[in-house]
Design an enzyme around this catalytic site. Structure first.
Site, PDB file in Angstrom:
ATOM      1  N   ASP A 165       0.840  -1.190   0.000  1.00 31.66           N
ATOM      2  CA  ASP A 165       0.000   0.000   0.000  1.00 31.66           C
ATOM      3  C   ASP A 165       0.882   1.250   0.000  1.00 31.66           C
ATOM      4  OD1 ASP A 165      -2.336   1.810   0.746  1.00 31.66           O
ATOM      5  OD2 ASP A 165      -3.295  -0.140   0.971  1.00 31.66           O
ATOM      6  N   HIS A 227      -3.481   6.071   3.284  1.00 31.64           N
ATOM      7  CA  HIS A 227      -4.312   4.910   2.981  1.00 31.64           C
ATOM      8  C   HIS A 227      -3.776   3.634   3.628  1.00 31.64           C
ATOM      9  CE1 HIS A 227      -6.037   1.735   0.328  1.00 31.64           C
ATOM     10  NE2 HIS A 227      -7.068   2.546   0.236  1.00 31.64           N
ATOM     11  N   SER A 540     -11.191  -1.005  -0.494  1.00 28.78           N
ATOM     12  CA  SER A 540      -9.898  -0.950   0.192  1.00 28.78           C
ATOM     13  C   SER A 540     -10.046  -1.184   1.687  1.00 28.78           C
ATOM     14  CB  SER A 540      -9.244   0.419  -0.012  1.00 28.78           C
ATOM     15  OG  SER A 540      -8.721   0.557  -1.301  1.00 28.78           O
TER      16      SER A 540
END
Length: 625
Positions: A165, A227, A540
């Site tokens: 990520d 994220h 996600s």
């Protein structure tokens, strides 16, 4: 890629070069049609060799021999190629920079099996500007993860989870850090493995001003985007928020810079590194919509990782509005667990009160100024919800602008972008916009665009908005009172597949996703330099729920294989109602998979049903056996 590269197989290569009898024509090796609606890295391609990678029994000696022959063939053909990276563990081939005009000669090498464009993978979106109660909210209760922790006594201790990520904030106290930015050494107590493949300034998207495609690797995979930290918190935060498996340790594999996109070959490198670091579970909340072919290199690599004994979990994509086949690689891999998103059953929201004292929850549009937290405001409306003028998609008339000027205006969702609605209201002199939905649920409006939005916009439910419009049209305006507090409210779409969750099937008509998990309105960790916690929505956020669930299952039974984990999750999943009409029946299987995971049932089950899903193919009318 141009149409010429996808033309029917011909008798000779470019420039009149003859093809050996019995050899595949170079044109047939070029797989440009495996990616649809995906940005391509300029002049960058995966070149797959004929031999097997080491994960499938190939020898390193044979792989090196193919690389050498490939270089010799290109030298003989006069082709100038820059090798970006060599692969051999999960997928056998190289990533190269080469001009498109030379692709037929590249494909003409005897060792080349196929050539794929390298797709650009967009960075996940930033969160909306809102705060929420300090816990992973009701999401972990939806999957039974809270029961596993409190009653079965499993928290993922001893399980290594790799997160491919934007990195992980190693300073975050919920993830084992010191709590002070820049003071935690890597590796840390919780983030024990990892690597930054790209550096802060990396951005692979050629259409942006910040295009910077040259990686600058770093040993420390610290997160400056957000994220990855959010994803890691869902997997295993242990502090202010509690994740699904708070006892796991992490491998952080950073493939994004502080903003922008990454390339598919960087993703493949991260997968190989996670295998080297002996991760038990790997989560990839990343993908490219419509790249739904299992043959694409990242999908091949994710399957190879699974064959090596790693439980690979990937988000299926956020392109549900685009219809069928919008699932993406690597989530479409056959041995990869592709995950769809379910809306959280409750969420925290800011609110104002109406003239009756009723609470009206809202979300905040960004980027734009924040709404007030005290005082009153007058709301006006120019038309009832049944009138197209209510949507504010065209510039307001002089008469309507006179009504709007200096007031907050009620605008209905639909027919144009949130940005356009705000622009028109702003031009008419409104001091703010109350956007009301045209379907059930709440939205987080994005106001990005030119010109910049200089007035606040808040979004409310359809029912609240229609009631406010009725009051405003009856009396000329209606008064609301702002509050700095928040309220917990049931989500109108809680427990249903999120509207953004992508549909399968894969391009070759295999069912995806495999299962679903909470991904709509999820509160988790975020880099301390930005804000300690944030709310995000997306597949996600669903994928790490499943990765955490897999960690709990592996702790409960270390003998489970990758196949066992997937089968048990599918066996015990809860089938969900149809998103658009819950009373009408069940959600389609190529959107929910087997349904929402129930990890407590997966662990406690003493009966396993195999196969866990059926691919019947095209059927004639009537029943099938």
């Amino acid at each position: 890629m141009t149409g010429a590269l996808l033309s029917p197989v011909g008798a000779s290569a470019a420039g009149g070069e003859q093809i050996a009898p019995g050899s595949p024509a170079p044109e047939s090796k070029i797989q440009g049609n495996l990616l649809t609606d995906v940005t391509m890295a300029p002049g960058a391609y995966f070149v797959q060799f004929a031999g097997e990678p080491t994960s499938r029994g190939g020898s390193l000696t044979a792989i090196k021999a193919e690389r050498a022959q490939f270089q010799n063939d290109l030298q003989d053909a006069g082709v100038d190629v820059e090798v970006r990276h060599e692969f051999g563990a999960l997928w056998n081939g190289v990533a190269v920079n080469v001009s498109e005009s030379q692709l037929l000669k590249v494909a003409g090498s005897e060792v080349v099996e196929a050539v794929f464009p390298i797709g650009v993978i967009d960075a996940p979106e930033e969160p909306e500007a809102q705060t929420i109660d300090p816990e992973l909210f009701t999401a972990i209760t939806m999957t039974g993860s809270d029961v596993v922790q409190s009653e079965l006594g499993f928290d993922g201790t001893g399980i290594r989870v790799g997160v491919i990520d934007t990195g992980i904030d190693i300073d975050h106290p919920d993830l084992g850090g010191s709590g002070t930015p820049g003071t935690t050494a890597f590796p840390s107590a919780r983030v024990t493995k990892g690597y930054d493949f790209v550096g802060d300034d990396y951005n692979a998207n050629p259409s942006t001003d910040a295009y910077s495609p040259t990686p600058v690797p770093d040993a420390n995979p610290d997160d400056c985007q957000g994220h990855g930290t959010h994803v890691a918190g869902i997997v295993g935060a242990d502090g202010v928020v509690t994740g699904v498996a708070p006892g796991v340790t992490f491998g952080a594999y950073r493939v994004f810079g502080c903003e922008g996109s990454t390339d598919a070959d960087v993703m493949l490198r991260a997968m190989e590194r996670s295998l080297h670091d002996r991760m038990d579970v790997v989560n990839m909340s990343i993908g490219s919509a419509f790249s739904a072919w299992e043959e694409y290199p990242t999908a091949q690599a994710s399957d190879a990782l699974a064959r090596e004994g790693v439980v690979v979990v990937a988000s299926i994509g956020n392109s549900g509005a685009d219809g069928l086949y919008s699932a993406g690689a690597p989530g479409v891999g056959g041995d990869t667990i592709g995950v769809g998103s379910v809306d959280n059953i409750e969420f925290m929201a800011n609110f104002f009160t109406d003239e009756t004292g009723a609470t009206v929850p809202y979300t905040i549009g960004t980027p734009a100024p924040e709404p007030p937290t005290e005082g009153t405001a007058e709301l006006v409306a120019v038309a009832p919800p049944t009138d197209e003028l209510s949507k504010g998609c065209a510039p307001y008339s002089e008469a309507d602008a006179a009504t709007i000027a200096g007031q907050w205006v009620l605008v209905q969702r639909g027919d144009c972008t949130f940005h356009q609605k705000a622009v028109n209201a702003q031009a008419a002199g409104a001091i703010g916009v109350v956007l009301y939905n045209n379907v059930a649920g709440m939205v987080n409006p994005s106001l990005s665009g030119t010109p910049e939005i200089t007035i606040p916009l808040v979004a409310v439910s359809a029912a609240d908005g229609q009631r406010l419009v009725t009051d405003a049209l009856a009396d000329g305006s209606t008064t609301i009172t702002w509050s700095a507090e928040e309220t917990s409210i049931p989500s109108p779409t809680g427990g249903l597949i999120s509207s953004f969750s992508s549909f399968g099937t894969t391009a070759d008509l295999q069912y995806k996703p495999d299962v679903s998990a909470p991904g709509g309105q999820i509160y988790s960790t975020y880099p301390l330099e930005i804000q300690a916690h944030a709310t995000l929505s997306g597949t996600s956020m669903a994928s790490p729920h499943v990765a955490g669930a897999a960690a709990l299952m592996l702790q409960a039974d270390p003998g489970l294989s990758v196949h066992d984990v997937k089968v048990r999750l599918q066996n015990s999943a809860e089938q969900l109602p149809l998103n658009l009409a819950p009373a009408a029946g069940l959600e389609v299987v190529h959107r929910q998979g087997a349904g929402m995971i129930k990890v407590d049932k997966s662990i406690l089950a003493d009966v396993v049903i195999e196969p866990s899903f059926l691919q019947l193919g095209q059927q004639v009318a009537g029943s099938s056996t």
